[in-house]
Motif scaffolding. Structure first.
Motif, PDB file in Angstrom:
ATOM      1  N   ALA A   1      72.469  -0.467 122.640  1.00  0.00           N
ATOM      2  CA  ALA A   1      73.766   0.216 122.541  1.00  0.00           C
ATOM      3  C   ALA A   1      74.293   0.596 123.932  1.00  0.00           C
ATOM      4  O   ALA A   1      75.467   0.397 124.236  1.00  0.00           O
ATOM      5  CB  ALA A   1      73.631   1.463 121.653  1.00  0.00           C
ATOM      6  N   VAL A   2      73.412   1.102 124.778  1.00  0.00           N
ATOM      7  CA  VAL A   2      73.829   1.484 126.138  1.00  0.00           C
ATOM      8  C   VAL A   2      74.230   0.242 126.938  1.00  0.00           C
ATOM      9  O   VAL A   2      75.247   0.243 127.651  1.00  0.00           O
ATOM     10  CB  VAL A   2      72.699   2.272 126.858  1.00  0.00           C
ATOM     11  CG1 VAL A   2      72.997   2.424 128.345  1.00  0.00           C
ATOM     12  CG2 VAL A   2      72.534   3.649 126.212  1.00  0.00           C
ATOM     13  N   ALA A   3      73.474  -0.852 126.805  1.00  0.00           N
ATOM     14  CA  ALA A   3      73.807  -2.094 127.517  1.00  0.00           C
ATOM     15  C   ALA A   3      75.155  -2.628 127.053  1.00  0.00           C
ATOM     16  O   ALA A   3      75.955  -3.136 127.850  1.00  0.00           O
ATOM     17  CB  ALA A   3      72.712  -3.137 127.297  1.00  0.00           C
ATOM     18  N   PHE A   4      75.423  -2.503 125.755  1.00  0.00           N
ATOM     19  CA  PHE A   4      76.710  -2.955 125.205  1.00  0.00           C
ATOM     20  C   PHE A   4      77.857  -2.142 125.805  1.00  0.00           C
ATOM     21  O   PHE A   4      78.862  -2.697 126.257  1.00  0.00           O
ATOM     22  CB  PHE A   4      76.675  -2.816 123.677  1.00  0.00           C
ATOM     23  CG  PHE A   4      77.963  -3.188 122.988  1.00  0.00           C
ATOM     24  CD1 PHE A   4      78.398  -4.506 122.951  1.00  0.00           C
ATOM     25  CD2 PHE A   4      78.746  -2.210 122.371  1.00  0.00           C
ATOM     26  CE1 PHE A   4      79.597  -4.846 122.310  1.00  0.00           C
ATOM     27  CE2 PHE A   4      79.933  -2.544 121.735  1.00  0.00           C
ATOM     28  CZ  PHE A   4      80.359  -3.866 121.710  1.00  0.00           C
ATOM     29  N   LEU A   5      77.703  -0.819 125.845  1.00  0.00           N
ATOM     30  CA  LEU A   5      78.763   0.031 126.413  1.00  0.00           C
ATOM     31  C   LEU A   5      78.943  -0.253 127.906  1.00  0.00           C
ATOM     32  O   LEU A   5      80.076  -0.274 128.405  1.00  0.00           O
ATOM     33  CB  LEU A   5      78.436   1.513 126.181  1.00  0.00           C
ATOM     34  CG  LEU A   5      78.497   1.953 124.709  1.00  0.00           C
ATOM     35  CD1 LEU A   5      77.968   3.370 124.557  1.00  0.00           C
ATOM     36  CD2 LEU A   5      79.924   1.857 124.175  1.00  0.00           C
ATOM     37  N   ASP A   6      77.853  -0.474 128.614  1.00  0.00           N
ATOM     38  CA  ASP A   6      77.953  -0.815 130.039  1.00  0.00           C
ATOM     39  C   ASP A   6      78.685  -2.147 130.220  1.00  0.00           C
ATOM     40  O   ASP A   6      79.469  -2.313 131.157  1.00  0.00           O
ATOM     41  CB  ASP A   6      76.569  -0.880 130.685  1.00  0.00           C
ATOM     42  CG  ASP A   6      75.967   0.519 130.856  1.00  0.00           C
ATOM     43  OD1 ASP A   6      76.717   1.504 130.708  1.00  0.00           O
ATOM     44  OD2 ASP A   6      74.757   0.625 131.129  1.00  0.00           O
ATOM     45  N   ALA A   7      78.427  -3.107 129.304  1.00  0.00           N
ATOM     46  CA  ALA A   7      79.118  -4.402 129.376  1.00  0.00           C
ATOM     47  C   ALA A   7      80.618  -4.215 129.158  1.00  0.00           C
ATOM     48  O   ALA A   7      81.439  -4.860 129.821  1.00  0.00           O
ATOM     49  CB  ALA A   7      78.547  -5.369 128.332  1.00  0.00           C
ATOM     50  N   LEU A   8      80.997  -3.325 128.236  1.00  0.00           N
ATOM     51  CA  LEU A   8      82.425  -3.067 127.997  1.00  0.00           C
ATOM     52  C   LEU A   8      83.043  -2.369 129.199  1.00  0.00           C
ATOM     53  O   LEU A   8      84.184  -2.641 129.586  1.00  0.00           O
ATOM     54  CB  LEU A   8      82.614  -2.198 126.745  1.00  0.00           C
ATOM     55  CG  LEU A   8      82.150  -2.792 125.411  1.00  0.00           C
ATOM     56  CD1 LEU A   8      82.448  -1.812 124.276  1.00  0.00           C
ATOM     57  CD2 LEU A   8      82.811  -4.129 125.121  1.00  0.00           C
ATOM     58  N   ASP A   9      82.287  -1.460 129.792  1.00  0.00           N
ATOM     59  CA  ASP A   9      82.812  -0.695 130.925  1.00  0.00           C
ATOM     60  C   ASP A   9      82.926  -1.548 132.195  1.00  0.00           C
ATOM     61  O   ASP A   9      83.541  -1.126 133.176  1.00  0.00           O
ATOM     62  CB  ASP A   9      81.917   0.526 131.176  1.00  0.00           C
ATOM     63  CG  ASP A   9      82.671   1.635 131.877  1.00  0.00           C
ATOM     64  OD1 ASP A   9      83.804   1.930 131.451  1.00  0.00           O
ATOM     65  OD2 ASP A   9      82.141   2.192 132.855  1.00  0.00           O
ATOM     66  N   ALA A  10      82.346  -2.754 132.167  1.00  0.00           N
ATOM     67  CA  ALA A  10      82.463  -3.659 133.318  1.00  0.00           C
ATOM     68  C   ALA A  10      83.769  -4.460 133.252  1.00  0.00           C
ATOM     69  O   ALA A  10      83.971  -5.382 134.038  1.00  0.00           O
ATOM     70  CB  ALA A  10      81.260  -4.593 133.382  1.00  0.00           C
TER      71      ALA A  10
END
Ligand code: ZN
Length: 253
Positions: free
Chosen positions: A119-128
């Motif tokens: 979930a954190v990796a997904f949010l970081d991917a969106l925030d990129a």
């Protein structure tokens, strides 16, 4: 009374009385957990106001064994507010689809390290700030990972009934209700199966353990992406027993 500290994502928040808030978190160590944030809306609160949806934080709370009232959040430190994601509607909608999946599928009261990391990796991917055409593979990595971690992934390398492996580049039928692909011989008249090529099946298998941040760099041929999208839509429909409410990508036929 026990004091606990863990990383957490905010899944929901609702006002409570005039000055407080109740928030539901996905915590790494305790799964889904609701806590009361007392007095956060008081003008001179030292707790820094309420929490925001999808904030990634470190939280500390006091749990009272046997007590039926909500435990109280005592401290929190925001690690990421995902400001870039919040600026784009499509990315924020993708974030909300994560909330929908976690609220439906994440357990309470147990450690969910793999799910939390995904979930954190997904949010970081969106925030990129991925360009819109790179959003599908990021979502596929999330869906593939969630299905794997929650034990709902389908059998895609052999017929679930007779174990025969598909040859060459065949189009198979995939039936979530039977747990995976079904060969022509084993298929029974009317079912809810859909077409899946062996190429698409291989792509889906490779996305089961993909990191959403790396998936944003991948280019998927449109015909394969179309089949992958249908696969995740139909499998999640089967798992959730209802269609997703958040539609990030156009609906598949
Ligand atoms: Zn078969």
């Amino acid at each position: 009374m026990g004091r606990a500290t863990t990383e957490a994502l905010v899944l929901r928040r609702t006002p409570f009385g005039e000055t407080s808030q109740v928030a539901e978190f996905l915590t790494r160590d305790q799964g889904r957990l609701s806590l009361i944030l007392k007095g956060v809306h008081r003008p001179r609160s030292r707790k820094g106001g309420g929490v925001d949806l999808l904030d990634h934080c470190v939280i500390t709370w006091f749990s009272r064994r046997g007590s039926r009232s909500l435990a109280q959040l005592s401290e929190r430190r925001v690690l990421s507010h995902h400001p870039v994601m919040r600026r784009r509607t499509d990315l924020m909608l993708a974030g909300e689809s994560l909330v929908e999946l976690l609220r439906a599928l994440a357990p309470e009261g147990q450690r969910v390290t793999a799910l939390f990391r995904l979930a954190v990796a997904f949010l970081d991917a969106l925030d990129a700030d991925p360009p819109p055409e790179r959003l599908p593979p990021v979502l596929f990595a999330l869906h593939g990972g969630i299905l794997r971690i929650t034990g709902f992934e389908l059998v895609l390398d052999r017929c679930v009934s007779c174990d025969r492996r598909p040859e060459g580049n065949r189009v198979m039928r995939c039936d979530p209700e039977r747990g995976g692909i079904v060969c022509r011989t084993c298929r029974t008249g009317q079912d809810h199966s859909f077409d899946l090529s062996t190429r698409a099946a291989r792509a889906i298998s490779s996305f089961r353990s993909a990191d959403p941040r790396a998936a944003a760099e991948l280019t998927i041929p449109p015909a394969i992406a179309h089949q992958m999208k249908r696969y995740y839509d139909r499998t999640l429909l089967h798992v959730l027993e209802r269609p997703m409410r958040c539609h990030v990508l156009p609906r598949s036929a």
